[in-house]
Design a protein around this motif. Sequence first.
Motif, PDB file in Angstrom:
ATOM      1  N   LYS A  22      52.749  40.146  -2.878  1.00 26.61           N
ATOM      2  CA  LYS A  22      53.593  39.144  -2.223  1.00 26.61           C
ATOM      3  C   LYS A  22      54.268  38.250  -3.265  1.00 26.61           C
ATOM      4  CE  LYS A  22      52.548  34.951  -0.939  1.00 26.61           C
ATOM      5  NZ  LYS A  22      51.756  33.847  -0.408  1.00 26.61           N
ATOM      6  N   ASN A  23      53.484  37.777  -4.226  1.00 26.30           N
ATOM      7  CA  ASN A  23      54.045  36.880  -5.238  1.00 26.30           C
ATOM      8  C   ASN A  23      55.057  37.574  -6.136  1.00 26.30           C
ATOM      9  OD1 ASN A  23      52.679  34.577  -4.389  1.00 26.30           O
ATOM     10  ND2 ASN A  23      50.818  35.209  -5.481  1.00 26.30           N
ATOM     11  N   GLU A  24      54.750  38.831  -6.517  1.00 21.41           N
ATOM     12  CA  GLU A  24      55.715  39.567  -7.347  1.00 21.41           C
ATOM     13  C   GLU A  24      57.043  39.729  -6.616  1.00 21.41           C
ATOM     14  OE1 GLU A  24      55.147  41.088 -10.848  1.00 21.41           O
ATOM     15  OE2 GLU A  24      54.002  39.290 -10.375  1.00 21.41           O
ATOM     16  N   ILE A  25      56.963  40.059  -5.319  1.00 21.09           N
ATOM     17  CA  ILE A  25      58.204  40.240  -4.556  1.00 21.09           C
ATOM     18  C   ILE A  25      59.044  38.973  -4.630  1.00 21.09           C
ATOM     19  CG2 ILE A  25      59.168  40.551  -2.237  1.00 21.09           C
ATOM     20  CD1 ILE A  25      56.854  42.453  -1.625  1.00 21.09           C
ATOM     21  N   LEU A  26      58.381  37.839  -4.469  1.00 21.67           N
ATOM     22  CA  LEU A  26      59.110  36.568  -4.506  1.00 21.67           C
ATOM     23  C   LEU A  26      59.714  36.326  -5.891  1.00 21.67           C
ATOM     24  CD1 LEU A  26      56.709  34.282  -2.423  1.00 21.67           C
ATOM     25  CD2 LEU A  26      58.886  35.300  -1.709  1.00 21.67           C
ATOM     26  N   ILE A  27      58.926  36.617  -6.930  1.00 17.52           N
ATOM     27  CA  ILE A  27      59.415  36.397  -8.295  1.00 17.52           C
ATOM     28  C   ILE A  27      60.631  37.280  -8.579  1.00 17.52           C
ATOM     29  CG2 ILE A  27      58.851  36.698 -10.759  1.00 17.52           C
ATOM     30  CD1 ILE A  27      55.920  35.961  -9.948  1.00 17.52           C
ATOM     31  N   TYR A  28      60.512  38.576  -8.237  1.00 15.15           N
ATOM     32  CA  TYR A  28      61.631  39.482  -8.494  1.00 15.15           C
ATOM     33  C   TYR A  28      62.871  39.065  -7.709  1.00 15.15           C
ATOM     34  CZ  TYR A  28      59.284  42.881 -11.442  1.00 15.15           C
ATOM     35  OH  TYR A  28      58.665  43.501 -12.495  1.00 15.15           O
ATOM     36  N   LYS A  29      62.662  38.582  -6.497  1.00 20.96           N
ATOM     37  CA  LYS A  29      63.810  38.146  -5.693  1.00 20.96           C
ATOM     38  C   LYS A  29      64.500  36.967  -6.350  1.00 20.96           C
ATOM     39  CE  LYS A  29      63.255  39.653  -0.960  1.00 20.96           C
ATOM     40  NZ  LYS A  29      62.286  39.393   0.105  1.00 20.96           N
ATOM     41  N   ASP A  30      63.693  36.026  -6.841  1.00 21.10           N
ATOM     42  CA  ASP A  30      64.271  34.856  -7.506  1.00 21.10           C
ATOM     43  C   ASP A  30      65.047  35.262  -8.750  1.00 21.10           C
ATOM     44  OD1 ASP A  30      63.526  33.026  -5.720  1.00 21.10           O
ATOM     45  OD2 ASP A  30      61.747  32.309  -6.792  1.00 21.10           O
ATOM     46  N   GLU A  31      64.428  36.183  -9.527  1.00 19.26           N
ATOM     47  CA  GLU A  31      65.104  36.612 -10.752  1.00 19.26           C
ATOM     48  C   GLU A  31      66.413  37.305 -10.445  1.00 19.26           C
ATOM     49  OE1 GLU A  31      62.740  38.876 -13.500  1.00 19.26           O
ATOM     50  OE2 GLU A  31      61.236  37.274 -13.559  1.00 19.26           O
ATOM     51  N   LYS A  32      66.387  38.054  -9.359  1.00 13.90           N
ATOM     52  CA  LYS A  32      67.581  38.815  -8.995  1.00 13.90           C
ATOM     53  C   LYS A  32      68.764  37.882  -8.742  1.00 13.90           C
ATOM     54  CE  LYS A  32      68.883  43.076  -7.127  1.00 13.90           C
ATOM     55  NZ  LYS A  32      68.657  44.081  -8.131  1.00 13.90           N
ATOM     56  N   LYS A  33      68.451  36.711  -8.247  1.00 12.04           N
ATOM     57  CA  LYS A  33      69.524  35.748  -7.989  1.00 12.04           C
ATOM     58  C   LYS A  33      70.217  35.348  -9.292  1.00 12.04           C
ATOM     59  CE  LYS A  33      67.311  33.738  -3.976  1.00 12.04           C
ATOM     60  NZ  LYS A  33      66.184  32.815  -3.824  1.00 12.04           N
TER      61      LYS A  33
END
Lengths: 255, 448
Positions: free
Chosen positions: B219-230
């Motif tokens: 769950k946390n990785e998904i959030l981190i990758y999403k943020d980075e993608k921005k």
Amino acid sequence: MTILSYDNTLEGFFTAVFEIFEYKYQDVSIIGADKAQNVLFAEVITVITNDEKSDRVLARLEKQLGKEGVRQILYAFLSETEDAENILFRAIKYAVDNSGKNVFADFSNPDVLKISKLVKSVGREKHRMEAFIRFELLKDGIYFAKIYPDFNVLTLVVRHFKNRYQDQKWLIYDFKRGYGVYYDLENTEIVTLDADVEKKLQDEDGIYDDKEINYQKLWVEYFDHTNIKERKNMKLHVQHVPKRYWKYLTEKKIF
Amino acid sequence: MFDYLGNNTFLSLNLYPLNFKNLNYERVKEKLEILADAAKYDVSCSSSGGNRKNASKGLGDSSATGICHTYTEDGRCVSLLKILLTNFCIYDCAYCVTRISNDIQRAAFTVDEVVDLTMSFYRRNYIEGLFLSSGIFKNADYTMERLVRVAKKLRLEHNFNGYIHLKSIPDASDELMREAGLYADRLSMNLEIPTESGLKLLAPDKSHQQMIKPMDFVKNEILIYKDEKKIIKSTPKFAPAGQSTQVIVGATPETDLQIIKVADHFYKNFNLKRVYYSGYVPVSNDARLPALGSQVPLVRENRLYQADWLMRFYGFKANEILEQNNPFLDLEVDPKMSWALRNVDKFPVMIQTAPLEMILRVPGIGVKSAYKIIQARRFKNLTLEHIKKIGVSTNRAKYFITVANANRSLDFLDAVNLKDIILKDTRSKFENPFSNQLSLLNDDSFLR
Ligand code: SF4
């Protein structure tokens, strides 16, 4: 009554629509050229397809109804339903009479409603083709699928298959309408096959790659073993996979 | 180009380079039988949310919606090649056919065999991709590493962009889970037994904690990758179709209220995409479990899916659907109808003017129909016939709504026996709770 006959293409249909407004025909009906011979007691005017007129109709419709509206018109058109042209024409007229309004949201209009039903049926058939088409590998490396769709949806599924299968050659052939789409690793094109080749592709087993049958059998094996017998429900099964589609399905083959 | 086909040289050429080593058909067939059999109890079939593009002339893409390529004879969607890598397992979970104490045939695929099957099935348009799970052999990481290796090989060596769903193995290390997320579209961790106490009873070697740790990490990785993608567009995808879980229904005595609360908890705290409910299919003569031959609780399972939809798409809260003193779902009517019958004071709803939230709460009105009503009522005063044509099940809705024309059915709204009246009127529909099972397993068609 005035009857306009057109060449069964969408452009032809749009040209006919243009001319109805251009020449202010009253009490008019549009029919495909294939049906024009059957008309006995009325004058038939043959519409010559004109890209400029067709484009103008398209642009006008897109402006008012958006890309989505045009998609709906295309889908309803491809339904090949008896009288689809006149249903579409009435809806287009309704749009023109109420310019500025997205009349396709007005489901209380019988033609709009009918179109939305046709769109749904054609969309469902498109979706089913994307799901139920099964490719078989031919000896010369082409993945080949036979189809007999209820509506003329082959062109609608090309993009889907082109995006998906870029590194294999494929041919999807509509045996009901006698044309197919071939992808050669670069482009897709519409093709028609000679009758003898058509026959060969439909009937002969010798055309397949040596391993093809084994993979098909593995799939059948998988299909049987992923089923839970304790939950068997053939009624539901047939509801999802109506019998008329079984002929497409490798998993329904008997080896 | 097509002259060549027309020329009848068609059948004489064999230009196609063979991509795969010949696989030993008989051996693979036997393994497939065993390992598909063992995997079938996982009901998840979704291939949606992948959204992987085929940008570099490779094989496959995964659309946002997913496709059911066929249906099993039990009526479930077949979208993925769903198999175990192996059914050797060191654990002894009572509810599972693969448990170590069960006397069954065991088998194990090689990594290459799974890769070849996936590619060959995908090329023929049988599947959207692979759903790979496994018994636990040796230990968690050893198993997880094998699963990851299959996914990695498909992605990196075969340029495969189809859907990959990997099972997360309880207790797997963060490093492996990170790798798994880079190659898989979806990761799932099955709770199987909704409460810790139930789990202790049936799978003493397992705990929810072992499952929660990898889930939390993902769950946390998904959030981190999403943020980075921005910020950085080239950030790779990490499990773009998210996480899901499955709970078995009817193996242990949990109430429906407990089950939907667990679901609600995991939706909220682990951002789950889906919770699957799997009616327990008896697989063992174990005194702790329903006996072999007992009925699979299909109606109950169906009602749980409906309750799940109400929470996710219709704005219902878990404690509106069920109450502490009445913790089981009504098997006779669907949970929305059941709520309406307990809350007749909130009705009738005025179709012409009511807000979307209330229209969504009317029995017989689905999400898509609700939106269509909102659109159509701008043009016309809607009658019962209009909304029927839109797709509303008026035989249920009519008891709860005011429309532009007279609606005699409204007279019954205050009747004490309203439920019986409705049941009588809609008997045939209710008798087949599976008539819309497709919709229940597949978000998109449900929203239609
Ligand atoms: S660990 Fe998984 S495969 Fe092994 S017995 Fe338990 S549920 Fe079955």
